[in-house]
Design a protein around this motif. Structure first.
Motif, PDB file in Angstrom:
ATOM      1  N   UNK A   1      19.672  34.818 106.898  1.00  0.00           N
ATOM      2  CA  UNK A   1      20.623  34.481 107.952  1.00  0.00           C
ATOM      3  C   UNK A   1      20.442  33.027 108.404  1.00  0.00           C
ATOM      4  N   UNK A   2      19.208  32.522 108.363  1.00  0.00           N
ATOM      5  CA  UNK A   2      18.977  31.125 108.728  1.00  0.00           C
ATOM      6  C   UNK A   2      19.636  30.172 107.730  1.00  0.00           C
ATOM      7  N   UNK A   3      19.432  30.442 106.454  1.00  0.00           N
ATOM      8  CA  UNK A   3      20.034  29.592 105.422  1.00  0.00           C
ATOM      9  C   UNK A   3      21.551  29.664 105.495  1.00  0.00           C
ATOM     10  N   UNK A   4      22.071  30.854 105.690  1.00  0.00           N
ATOM     11  CA  UNK A   4      23.521  31.029 105.788  1.00  0.00           C
ATOM     12  C   UNK A   4      24.078  30.275 106.999  1.00  0.00           C
ATOM     13  N   UNK A   5      23.372  30.382 108.130  1.00  0.00           N
ATOM     14  CA  UNK A   5      23.833  29.700 109.344  1.00  0.00           C
ATOM     15  C   UNK A   5      23.868  28.187 109.139  1.00  0.00           C
ATOM     16  N   UNK A   6      22.840  27.631 108.509  1.00  0.00           N
ATOM     17  CA  UNK A   6      22.801  26.177 108.280  1.00  0.00           C
ATOM     18  C   UNK A   6      23.905  25.756 107.316  1.00  0.00           C
ATOM     19  N   UNK A   7      24.153  26.571 106.287  1.00  0.00           N
ATOM     20  CA  UNK A   7      25.220  26.237 105.331  1.00  0.00           C
ATOM     21  C   UNK A   7      26.580  26.242 106.006  1.00  0.00           C
ATOM     22  N   UNK A   8      26.779  27.136 106.934  1.00  0.00           N
ATOM     23  CA  UNK A   8      28.063  27.214 107.639  1.00  0.00           C
ATOM     24  C   UNK A   8      28.172  26.093 108.668  1.00  0.00           C
ATOM     25  N   UNK A   9      27.065  25.756 109.322  1.00  0.00           N
ATOM     26  CA  UNK A   9      27.064  24.679 110.324  1.00  0.00           C
ATOM     27  C   UNK A   9      25.931  23.707 110.011  1.00  0.00           C
ATOM     28  N   UNK A  10      26.188  22.717 109.144  1.00  0.00           N
ATOM     29  CA  UNK A  10      25.132  21.799 108.691  1.00  0.00           C
ATOM     30  C   UNK A  10      24.447  21.008 109.806  1.00  0.00           C
ATOM     31  N   UNK A  11      25.050  20.915 110.986  1.00  0.00           N
ATOM     32  CA  UNK A  11      24.386  20.206 112.081  1.00  0.00           C
ATOM     33  C   UNK A  11      23.073  20.886 112.473  1.00  0.00           C
ATOM     34  N   UNK A  12      22.938  22.149 112.102  1.00  0.00           N
ATOM     35  CA  UNK A  12      21.700  22.877 112.399  1.00  0.00           C
ATOM     36  C   UNK A  12      20.520  22.338 111.595  1.00  0.00           C
ATOM     37  N   UNK A  13      20.807  21.490 110.624  1.00  0.00           N
ATOM     38  CA  UNK A  13      19.711  20.833 109.891  1.00  0.00           C
ATOM     39  C   UNK A  13      18.853  19.990 110.845  1.00  0.00           C
ATOM     40  N   UNK A  14      19.432  19.608 111.966  1.00  0.00           N
ATOM     41  CA  UNK A  14      18.707  18.796 112.941  1.00  0.00           C
ATOM     42  C   UNK A  14      18.048  19.642 114.031  1.00  0.00           C
ATOM     43  N   UNK A  15      18.214  20.955 113.941  1.00  0.00           N
ATOM     44  CA  UNK A  15      17.681  21.825 114.987  1.00  0.00           C
ATOM     45  C   UNK A  15      16.212  22.156 114.728  1.00  0.00           C
ATOM     46  N   UNK A  16      15.376  22.065 115.759  1.00  0.00           N
ATOM     47  CA  UNK A  16      13.960  22.439 115.609  1.00  0.00           C
ATOM     48  C   UNK A  16      13.759  23.953 115.561  1.00  0.00           C
ATOM     49  N   UNK A  17      14.843  24.711 115.777  1.00  0.00           N
ATOM     50  CA  UNK A  17      14.741  26.173 115.792  1.00  0.00           C
ATOM     51  C   UNK A  17      14.686  26.764 114.381  1.00  0.00           C
ATOM     52  N   UNK A  18      14.983  25.946 113.382  1.00  0.00           N
ATOM     53  CA  UNK A  18      15.016  26.441 112.012  1.00  0.00           C
ATOM     54  C   UNK A  18      13.860  25.858 111.210  1.00  0.00           C
ATOM     55  N   UNK A  19      13.169  26.702 110.418  1.00  0.00           N
ATOM     56  CA  UNK A  19      12.035  26.210 109.623  1.00  0.00           C
ATOM     57  C   UNK A  19      12.494  25.296 108.503  1.00  0.00           C
ATOM     58  N   UNK A  20      11.590  24.431 108.077  1.00  0.00           N
ATOM     59  CA  UNK A  20      11.933  23.431 107.075  1.00  0.00           C
ATOM     60  C   UNK A  20      12.308  24.048 105.725  1.00  0.00           C
ATOM     61  N   UNK A  21      11.677  25.169 105.359  1.00  0.00           N
ATOM     62  CA  UNK A  21      12.030  25.755 104.057  1.00  0.00           C
ATOM     63  C   UNK A  21      13.431  26.353 104.070  1.00  0.00           C
ATOM     64  N   UNK A  22      13.904  26.831 105.230  1.00  0.00           N
ATOM     65  CA  UNK A  22      15.289  27.300 105.338  1.00  0.00           C
ATOM     66  C   UNK A  22      16.246  26.118 105.191  1.00  0.00           C
ATOM     67  N   UNK A  23      15.896  24.993 105.811  1.00  0.00           N
ATOM     68  CA  UNK A  23      16.731  23.797 105.704  1.00  0.00           C
ATOM     69  C   UNK A  23      16.781  23.295 104.263  1.00  0.00           C
ATOM     70  N   UNK A  24      15.640  23.321 103.601  1.00  0.00           N
ATOM     71  CA  UNK A  24      15.580  22.859 102.208  1.00  0.00           C
ATOM     72  C   UNK A  24      16.476  23.712 101.316  1.00  0.00           C
ATOM     73  N   UNK A  25      16.435  25.021 101.523  1.00  0.00           N
ATOM     74  CA  UNK A  25      17.271  25.913 100.712  1.00  0.00           C
ATOM     75  C   UNK A  25      18.753  25.697 100.995  1.00  0.00           C
ATOM     76  N   UNK A  26      19.080  25.494 102.248  1.00  0.00           N
ATOM     77  CA  UNK A  26      20.483  25.245 102.601  1.00  0.00           C
ATOM     78  C   UNK A  26      20.973  23.932 101.986  1.00  0.00           C
ATOM     79  N   UNK A  27      20.136  22.918 102.015  1.00  0.00           N
ATOM     80  CA  UNK A  27      20.531  21.635 101.435  1.00  0.00           C
ATOM     81  C   UNK A  27      20.801  21.751  99.937  1.00  0.00           C
ATOM     82  N   UNK A  28      19.994  22.559  99.246  1.00  0.00           N
ATOM     83  CA  UNK A  28      20.199  22.759  97.809  1.00  0.00           C
ATOM     84  C   UNK A  28      21.579  23.336  97.534  1.00  0.00           C
ATOM     85  N   UNK A  29      21.973  24.312  98.344  1.00  0.00           N
ATOM     86  CA  UNK A  29      23.299  24.913  98.178  1.00  0.00           C
ATOM     87  C   UNK A  29      24.385  23.903  98.531  1.00  0.00           C
ATOM     88  N   UNK A  30      24.232  23.224  99.657  1.00  0.00           N
ATOM     89  CA  UNK A  30      25.270  22.297 100.119  1.00  0.00           C
ATOM     90  C   UNK A  30      25.485  21.146  99.139  1.00  0.00           C
TER      91      UNK A  30
END
Length: 528
Positions: free
Chosen positions: A117-146
């Motif tokens: 759900x974290x990766x999905x949320x970041x993919x839907x709203x990429x601004x969450x890449x800047x949120x401290x609420x999400x772990x770095x590995x979730x952000x990394x996975x979302x970036x790969x998809x994006x």
């Protein structure tokens, strides 16, 4: 079928249609002629003449009418009606409907896996890449998809076969699982396994020598197969699983089924569901070897439905992919045509509504594969949310990453809880009078055989239902438990079964089984 029911209401035929899947099919099929659907009655003929609708029963594809899909059939329609009645304050001997008819994990209380759900949320709203609420590995996975999406947005179309980085992740996953290299260009992402399966079956719709294509499927089977085969106007070639051997697969039965089918159709493909739905068995390595050799010798396309590969509960059972076993066997089996299917709907993710899946196409003629991909391209692309789910399924957090401990805990909880519930269902059903239930080795269903008293069989005939449907309707009306009659999946003549999921959370499952036990005792007493 619900569309047909609404149309037939005006003719008075709806009672006959709803009463029994078998009678339903015979009743409607009898009305099918080469030119379409003949009028059901003089009243229907008059209705047709007066109708201003462009689409009527006699001018639509007749296979839409004869097609059935048991897990969303008349019982489920009635369950929905009961839920509305309860909401309106109608008094029932129960206060809720327990939908044990379909493998919908989250609807039955399973919690989402956080990292998905974290990766999905970041993919839907990429601004969450800047949120401290999400772990770095979730952000990394979302970036790969994006980065694999046009415009770096999941709102864009993807390649018809799916996002390239995700397809590469799938290939890596299969390579690690099997120990044999997978080519990412043989991976096609799908909207759940269903669209992949239907796409392959559609490609096989071809008459040769005046005979329709035949598809070999297990009996009992998952109704997607029988429904699609009927919809496409092909021939269902059923082979019986051996209930006395825990729903094992006997090659002698495959040979019997194939020989009989060749009299009327051209068998083209052999479908295997492992772990089994609705039967919950896990095929042994030896059994898989036998099936592969049979399919090769008979020149059958092997379709391996392996969507429950994570759901193994029996300590003596192990999942073996058909691809791995075929590769281990070496020539000539490692060059046979094989297509396997996987989904994010089952297993520990349970993301049914997001609709993610993939198929691996092995050893297909390049020219045929090009035609398949052309067909797939007509649907543009699978849902991007589903592709994100596939990405997390095949590339979960690894040890040392921030999300690993939580992911491992959540995954372990889901699968251990399912194992507990599988054992509970198996033991409880076998304590009922006239019940015989094989162990639930895998998947998420039980398919017990029930002995229905002669008096109840007679009552079912008078009510226009098959005995197992009669039992299931009485169960629903008495206890609110919705199951699926075995006749919707196929069963040996003279036997009666039903399918139930093991998905209700443990506390609710115990309540369900207690209600079931009380109903069954009353049913047997009523009809003894």
């Amino acid at each position: 079928m619900s569309r047909l029911v609404s149309v037939l209401t005006s003719t008075g035929a709806v009672g006959r249609v709803l009463s029994s899947p078998q009678k339903n099919k015979r009743f409607i099929t009898a009305a099918v002629s080469n030119s379409g659907i003949s009028a059901f009655s003089s009243q229907q003929q008059q209705h047709t003449k007066m109708s201003t609708k462009c689409l009527q029963l006699e001018n639509i594809n007749p296979h839409f009418i004869t097609m059935e899909y048991a897990v969303r059939g008349p019982l489920v329609i009635r369950a929905g009606e009961i839920e509305k009645e309860l909401a309106q304050g109608v008094k029932k001997p129960f206060n809720e409907v327990i939908r044990a008819n379909i493998g919908d994990c989250h609807a039955m209380g399973q919690k989402p896996i956080t990292i998905l759900r974290q990766v999905l949320a970041i993919c839907v709203e990429p601004e969450l890449l800047n949120s401290p609420l999400f772990p770095e590995d979730a952000k990394k996975r979302a970036l790969t998809v994006l980065k694999g999406c046009q415009g770096s947005s999941v709102g864009s179309y993807t390649d018809s076969a799916g996002i390239e980085p995700v397809r590469r992740q799938v290939a890596d996953f299969i390579t690690k699982r099997d120990g044999f290299e997978a080519d990412w260009q043989n991976i096609v992402l799908t909207a759940g396994a269903t669209t992949g399966i239907k796409g392959i079956l559609s490609m096989l719709k071809c008459e040769l020598g005046g005979k329709k294509s035949g598809i070999m499927i297990p009996i009992p089977q998952y109704p997607l197969y029988s429904a699609t085969i009927e919809e496409f106007g092909m021939t269902q070639v059923g082979y019986y699983l051996n209930e006395s051997k825990n729903w094992g697969l006997d090659v002698s039965e495959l040979k019997r089924s194939l020989t009989e089918a060749k009299k009327t159709c051209n068998p083209r493909a052999l479908c295997i569901i492992n772990p089994g739905n609705p039967t919950g068995q896990v095929l042994t390595h030896e059994n898989i070897v036998e099936v592969i050799k049979f399919a090769h010798d008979e020149k059958l396309l092997l379709l391996a439905d392996e969507v429950y590969q994570d759901n193994i509960y029996d300590k003596n059972s192990k999942f073996h992919s058909f691809k791995k076993v075929a590769m281990e066997l070496g020539a000539p089996y490692n060059s046979m045509e094989l297509i396997s299917f996987m989904s994010t709907s089952k297993g520990y993710l349970g993301e049914c509504g997001i609709r993610g899946g993939y198929m691996e196409i092995i050893n297909m003629d390049p020219k045929v594969k090009a035609m398949l991909l052309k067909s797939i391209s007509a649907a543009l692309c699978p849902t991007t949310a589903g592709q994100v789910a596939v990405s997390v399924l095949v590339n979960p957090p690894q040890k040392g990453e921030p999300s690993y401990e939580q992911y491992l805990s959540e995954r372990t909880h889901v699968l251990s809880s399912l194992k507990e519930r599988a054992e509970l269902v198996y033991k409880t059903f076998n304590s009922f009078e006239g019940f015989k239930c094989n162990p639930v080795q895998g998947a998420m269903y039980a398919f017990p055989q029930i002995t229905i008293p002669p008096k109840a069989i007679e009552a079912a005939k008078k009510d226009g239902k098959t005995p197992d449907a009669f039992y299931a309707f009485e169960l629903l009306e008495s206890s609110g438990i919705c199951i699926v009659p075995g006749s919707g999946f196929g069963q040996q003549p003279g036997t009666y079964h039903f399918r139930t999921t093991i998905l209700p959370q443990t506390d609710k499952l115990k309540i369900m089984l207690e209600k079931f036990q009380k109903f069954h005792a009353a049913f047997m007493d009523k009809y003894k």
